[in-house]
Design a protein around this motif. Structure first.
Motif, PDB file in Angstrom:
ATOM      1  N   GLY A  89       0.674  -1.164  -0.141  1.00 58.26           N
ATOM      2  CA  GLY A  89      -0.022  -0.204   0.052  1.00 58.26           C
ATOM      3  C   GLY A  89       0.891   1.330   0.111  1.00 58.26           C
ATOM      4  N   GLY A  90       2.148   1.220   0.129  1.00 58.34           N
ATOM      5  CA  GLY A  90       3.023   2.338   0.204  1.00 58.34           C
ATOM      6  C   GLY A  90       3.019   3.222  -0.903  1.00 58.34           C
ATOM      7  N   GLN A  91       2.796   2.403  -2.004  1.00 57.75           N
ATOM      8  CA  GLN A  91       2.948   3.378  -3.497  1.00 57.75           C
ATOM      9  C   GLN A  91       1.740   4.203  -3.510  1.00 57.75           C
ATOM     10  OE1 GLN A  91       5.470   3.313  -5.650  1.00 57.75           O
ATOM     11  NE2 GLN A  91       4.371   5.145  -6.556  1.00 57.75           N
ATOM     12  N   SER A  92       0.623   3.808  -3.106  1.00 63.29           N
ATOM     13  CA  SER A  92      -0.637   4.667  -3.025  1.00 63.29           C
ATOM     14  C   SER A  92      -0.397   6.115  -2.304  1.00 63.29           C
ATOM     15  CB  SER A  92      -1.708   3.930  -2.493  1.00 63.29           C
ATOM     16  OG  SER A  92      -1.524   3.556  -1.103  1.00 63.29           O
ATOM     17  N   SER A  93       0.183   5.989  -1.218  1.00 64.87           N
ATOM     18  CA  SER A  93       0.583   7.113  -0.332  1.00 64.87           C
ATOM     19  C   SER A  93       1.599   8.058  -0.939  1.00 64.87           C
ATOM     20  CB  SER A  93       1.095   6.772   0.977  1.00 64.87           C
ATOM     21  OG  SER A  93      -0.197   6.003   1.618  1.00 64.87           O
ATOM     22  N   ILE A  94       2.708   7.320  -1.568  1.00 66.53           N
ATOM     23  CA  ILE A  94       3.553   8.107  -2.417  1.00 66.53           C
ATOM     24  C   ILE A  94       2.978   8.819  -3.588  1.00 66.53           C
ATOM     25  CG2 ILE A  94       5.448   7.749  -4.005  1.00 66.53           C
ATOM     26  CD1 ILE A  94       6.702   5.666  -2.214  1.00 66.53           C
ATOM     27  N   ASP A  95       2.010   8.250  -4.113  1.00 70.78           N
ATOM     28  CA  ASP A  95       1.184   8.895  -5.343  1.00 70.78           C
ATOM     29  C   ASP A  95       0.511   9.882  -4.839  1.00 70.78           C
ATOM     30  OD1 ASP A  95       2.453   7.218  -6.902  1.00 70.78           O
ATOM     31  OD2 ASP A  95       0.766   5.701  -7.092  1.00 70.78           O
ATOM     32  N   ALA A  96      -0.015   9.882  -3.642  1.00 69.45           N
ATOM     33  CA  ALA A  96      -1.144  10.718  -2.869  1.00 69.45           C
ATOM     34  C   ALA A  96      -0.429  11.931  -2.740  1.00 69.45           C
ATOM     35  CB  ALA A  96      -1.814   9.966  -1.900  1.00 69.45           C
ATOM     36  N   TYR A  97       0.709  11.916  -2.366  1.00 76.07           N
ATOM     37  CA  TYR A  97       1.466  13.052  -2.062  1.00 76.07           C
ATOM     38  C   TYR A  97       2.245  13.932  -3.206  1.00 76.07           C
ATOM     39  CZ  TYR A  97       0.683  12.652   3.139  1.00 76.07           C
ATOM     40  OH  TYR A  97       0.112  12.526   4.419  1.00 76.07           O
ATOM     41  N   ARG A  98       2.081  13.460  -4.102  1.00 77.50           N
ATOM     42  CA  ARG A  98       2.914  13.972  -5.214  1.00 77.50           C
ATOM     43  C   ARG A  98       2.546  15.537  -5.496  1.00 77.50           C
ATOM     44  NH1 ARG A  98       5.655  10.110  -7.754  1.00 77.50           N
ATOM     45  NH2 ARG A  98       4.677   8.002  -8.235  1.00 77.50           N
ATOM     46  N   ASN A  99       1.427  16.002  -5.278  1.00 77.96           N
ATOM     47  CA  ASN A  99       0.982  17.275  -5.500  1.00 77.96           C
ATOM     48  C   ASN A  99       0.797  18.180  -4.203  1.00 77.96           C
ATOM     49  OD1 ASN A  99       0.894  17.073  -8.248  1.00 77.96           O
ATOM     50  ND2 ASN A  99      -1.378  16.162  -8.106  1.00 77.96           N
ATOM     51  N   PHE A 100       1.349  17.604  -3.106  1.00 80.34           N
ATOM     52  CA  PHE A 100       1.049  18.403  -1.924  1.00 80.34           C
ATOM     53  C   PHE A 100       2.619  19.146  -1.720  1.00 80.34           C
ATOM     54  CE2 PHE A 100      -2.154  16.002  -0.961  1.00 80.34           C
ATOM     55  CZ  PHE A 100      -2.931  16.406   0.158  1.00 80.34           C
ATOM     56  N   THR A 101       2.266  20.521  -1.294  1.00 84.97           N
ATOM     57  CA  THR A 101       3.361  21.361  -0.996  1.00 84.97           C
ATOM     58  C   THR A 101       4.201  20.921   0.077  1.00 84.97           C
ATOM     59  OG1 THR A 101       2.031  23.011   0.437  1.00 84.97           O
ATOM     60  CG2 THR A 101       1.927  23.300  -1.909  1.00 84.97           C
ATOM     61  N   SER A 102       5.417  21.324   0.369  1.00 86.60           N
ATOM     62  CA  SER A 102       6.120  21.224   1.552  1.00 86.60           C
ATOM     63  C   SER A 102       5.512  21.664   2.862  1.00 86.60           C
ATOM     64  CB  SER A 102       7.609  21.874   1.312  1.00 86.60           C
ATOM     65  OG  SER A 102       7.384  23.479   1.196  1.00 86.60           O
ATOM     66  N   GLU A 103       4.722  22.769   2.713  1.00 88.84           N
ATOM     67  CA  GLU A 103       4.163  23.406   3.854  1.00 88.84           C
ATOM     68  C   GLU A 103       3.098  22.349   4.195  1.00 88.84           C
ATOM     69  OE1 GLU A 103       4.363  26.008   6.000  1.00 88.84           O
ATOM     70  OE2 GLU A 103       6.570  25.920   5.091  1.00 88.84           O
ATOM     71  N   GLU A 104       2.436  21.943   3.344  1.00 89.44           N
ATOM     72  CA  GLU A 104       1.364  20.898   3.577  1.00 89.44           C
ATOM     73  C   GLU A 104       1.580  19.668   4.059  1.00 89.44           C
ATOM     74  OE1 GLU A 104      -2.209  21.612   0.341  1.00 89.44           O
ATOM     75  OE2 GLU A 104      -0.544  21.008  -0.344  1.00 89.44           O
ATOM     76  N   ILE A 105       2.910  19.203   3.630  1.00 92.26           N
ATOM     77  CA  ILE A 105       3.646  17.883   4.160  1.00 92.26           C
ATOM     78  C   ILE A 105       3.991  18.362   5.598  1.00 92.26           C
ATOM     79  CG2 ILE A 105       5.653  16.428   3.811  1.00 92.26           C
ATOM     80  CD1 ILE A 105       5.176  16.665   0.820  1.00 92.26           C
ATOM     81  N   HIS A 232     -14.296  -0.210  -1.906  1.00 86.90           N
ATOM     82  CA  HIS A 232     -13.576  -0.495  -3.198  1.00 86.90           C
ATOM     83  C   HIS A 232     -14.889   0.062  -4.216  1.00 86.90           C
ATOM     84  CE1 HIS A 232     -16.047  -4.218  -4.227  1.00 86.90           C
ATOM     85  NE2 HIS A 232     -16.257  -4.524  -3.009  1.00 86.90           N
ATOM     86  N   GLU A 233     -15.935  -0.108  -3.647  1.00 87.15           N
ATOM     87  CA  GLU A 233     -17.198   0.433  -4.589  1.00 87.15           C
ATOM     88  C   GLU A 233     -17.139   1.853  -4.656  1.00 87.15           C
ATOM     89  OE1 GLU A 233     -20.577  -1.131  -2.764  1.00 87.15           O
ATOM     90  OE2 GLU A 233     -20.245  -3.345  -3.363  1.00 87.15           O
ATOM     91  N   LEU A 234     -16.478   2.582  -3.847  1.00 90.69           N
ATOM     92  CA  LEU A 234     -16.677   3.936  -3.925  1.00 90.69           C
ATOM     93  C   LEU A 234     -15.453   4.630  -4.574  1.00 90.69           C
ATOM     94  CD1 LEU A 234     -17.650   4.830  -0.112  1.00 90.69           C
ATOM     95  CD2 LEU A 234     -19.086   4.825  -2.213  1.00 90.69           C
ATOM     96  N   TYR A 235     -14.565   3.374  -4.811  1.00 87.50           N
ATOM     97  CA  TYR A 235     -13.172   3.777  -5.767  1.00 87.50           C
ATOM     98  C   TYR A 235     -13.209   2.857  -7.018  1.00 87.50           C
ATOM     99  CZ  TYR A 235     -11.672   6.871  -2.062  1.00 87.50           C
ATOM    100  OH  TYR A 235     -11.825   7.850  -0.996  1.00 87.50           O
ATOM    101  N   PRO A 236     -14.279   2.667  -7.761  1.00 85.83           N
ATOM    102  CA  PRO A 236     -14.363   1.615  -8.719  1.00 85.83           C
ATOM    103  C   PRO A 236     -12.963   1.337  -9.655  1.00 85.83           C
ATOM    104  CG  PRO A 236     -15.741   3.393  -9.225  1.00 85.83           C
ATOM    105  CD  PRO A 236     -15.264   3.663  -8.082  1.00 85.83           C
ATOM    106  N   ASP A 237     -12.223   2.671  -9.840  1.00 87.35           N
ATOM    107  CA  ASP A 237     -11.130   2.480 -10.960  1.00 87.35           C
ATOM    108  C   ASP A 237      -9.904   2.161 -10.273  1.00 87.35           C
ATOM    109  OD1 ASP A 237     -12.952   3.286 -12.860  1.00 87.35           O
ATOM    110  OD2 ASP A 237     -12.812   5.259 -12.477  1.00 87.35           O
ATOM    111  N   GLU A 238      -9.976   1.759  -9.084  1.00 91.88           N
ATOM    112  CA  GLU A 238      -8.839   1.373  -8.146  1.00 91.88           C
ATOM    113  C   GLU A 238      -8.735  -0.014  -7.583  1.00 91.88           C
ATOM    114  OE1 GLU A 238      -7.667   4.467  -5.153  1.00 91.88           O
ATOM    115  OE2 GLU A 238      -8.643   6.039  -6.317  1.00 91.88           O
ATOM    116  N   ASP A 239      -7.613  -0.379  -7.351  1.00 90.41           N
ATOM    117  CA  ASP A 239      -7.409  -1.786  -6.634  1.00 90.41           C
ATOM    118  C   ASP A 239      -7.229  -2.053  -5.238  1.00 90.41           C
ATOM    119  OD1 ASP A 239      -7.840  -3.094  -9.414  1.00 90.41           O
ATOM    120  OD2 ASP A 239      -5.675  -2.922  -9.848  1.00 90.41           O
ATOM    121  N   GLY A 240      -6.946  -0.505  -4.598  1.00 90.60           N
ATOM    122  CA  GLY A 240      -6.437  -0.816  -3.285  1.00 90.60           C
ATOM    123  C   GLY A 240      -5.196  -1.644  -3.023  1.00 90.60           C
ATOM    124  N   ARG A 241      -5.464  -2.541  -1.950  1.00 94.38           N
ATOM    125  CA  ARG A 241      -4.460  -3.260  -1.875  1.00 94.38           C
ATOM    126  C   ARG A 241      -4.781  -5.039  -2.260  1.00 94.38           C
ATOM    127  NH1 ARG A 241      -3.208  -3.379   4.360  1.00 94.38           N
ATOM    128  NH2 ARG A 241      -1.754  -4.935   3.739  1.00 94.38           N
TER     129      ARG A 241
END
Length: 242
Positions: A89-105, A232-241
């Motif tokens: 599941g770590g890759q999903s978090s890496i992807d989720a933070y791609r557009n976050f600013t340094s201040e948000e992080i 998973h029904e709320l994220y139909p285009d994703e696989d989750g884990r």
């Protein structure tokens, strides 16, 4: 009525969490105890943290540290990649933070830092992500990692013969330390259940949100249960884990 509600593993399923809180009909007087694993799974891991930061401004919240939270925090702080984390599941978090600013992080890192390994209320109920191993109690635990990685507490509760009285000399000492114990970490879907499960005095609230299950909440006194739709029904285009 003021309620205290424990909420199980979320794993980035923000849409399901919002749905769940609507079904709870959340009041500002409600106290929320989150049992960890806010990230790693669905695409809203970073957004989930942002949402929880804001939620804590409206409600009294306790945020327990989960193993996935610990791993994601380590990556945010150092950039070091844990291969096992990436596979779970770590890759999903890496992807989720791609557009976050340094201040948000930076704000998110402050949130991760203030998480607690466990919480004990005035009625001697323990809230912890996974478990603990020391028979003298959580304050005597040898390593903090047990709080968010240990599965032996749940395995013990599952295997315990319910005919053994609590005053039997062989009754597990760990279970006698607390009135009740609320955990997450190990999905009850592994034993064919889809709602929080009670074994001995342990309540497991992880109903498999990272996979094909739901996010669940339980009022700690009345044991009323609320659930989201399968995440998973709320994220139909994703696989989750999965």
């Amino acid at each position: 009525m003021n309620r205290t509600i424990a909420i199980g593993d979320i794993h980035g399923g923000l849409k399901a969490l919002i749905q769940l809180l609507k079904r709870i009909d959340l009041s500002p007087n409600d106290k929320l105890i989150f049992l960890g694993d806010y990230v790693d799974g669905w695409s809203d891991s970073a957004n989930t943290i942002t949402y929880l930061i804001e939620l804590a401004k409206q409600n009294t919240c306790v945020f327990i540290r989960g193993n996935h939270d610990d791993l994601t925090e380590a990556w945010l702080r150092t950039g070091d990649l844990n291969e096992q984390w990436l596979q779970h599941g770590g890759q999903s978090s890496i992807d989720a933070y791609r557009n976050f600013t340094s201040e948000e992080i930076k704000e998110h890192l402050a949130f991760f830092k203030q998480m607690v390994n466990y919480y004990v209320d005035k009625e001697n109920r323990l809230f912890v992500h996974a478990g603990f191993t020391n028979i003298r109690g959580v304050e005597n635990e040898y390593h903090d990692t047990a709080f968010y990685w240990d599965r032996t507490l749940w395995e013990m509760a599952l295997s315990l013969d319910d005919k053994i009285p609590t005053d039997h000399k062989f009754y597990p000492k760990r279970l006698l330390l607390f009135r009740e114990i609320f955990i997450g970490h190990t999905p009850v879907t592994r034993i064919g259940e889809d709602k929080p499960v009670n074994m001995a005095n342990v309540w497991n609230t992880d109903t498999g949100a990272a996979f094909k299950g739901k996010i669940s909440a339980i009022e700690i006194k009345t044991k009323e249960i609320w659930q989201s739709d399968p995440v998973h029904e709320l994220y139909p285009d994703e696989d989750g884990r999965n």
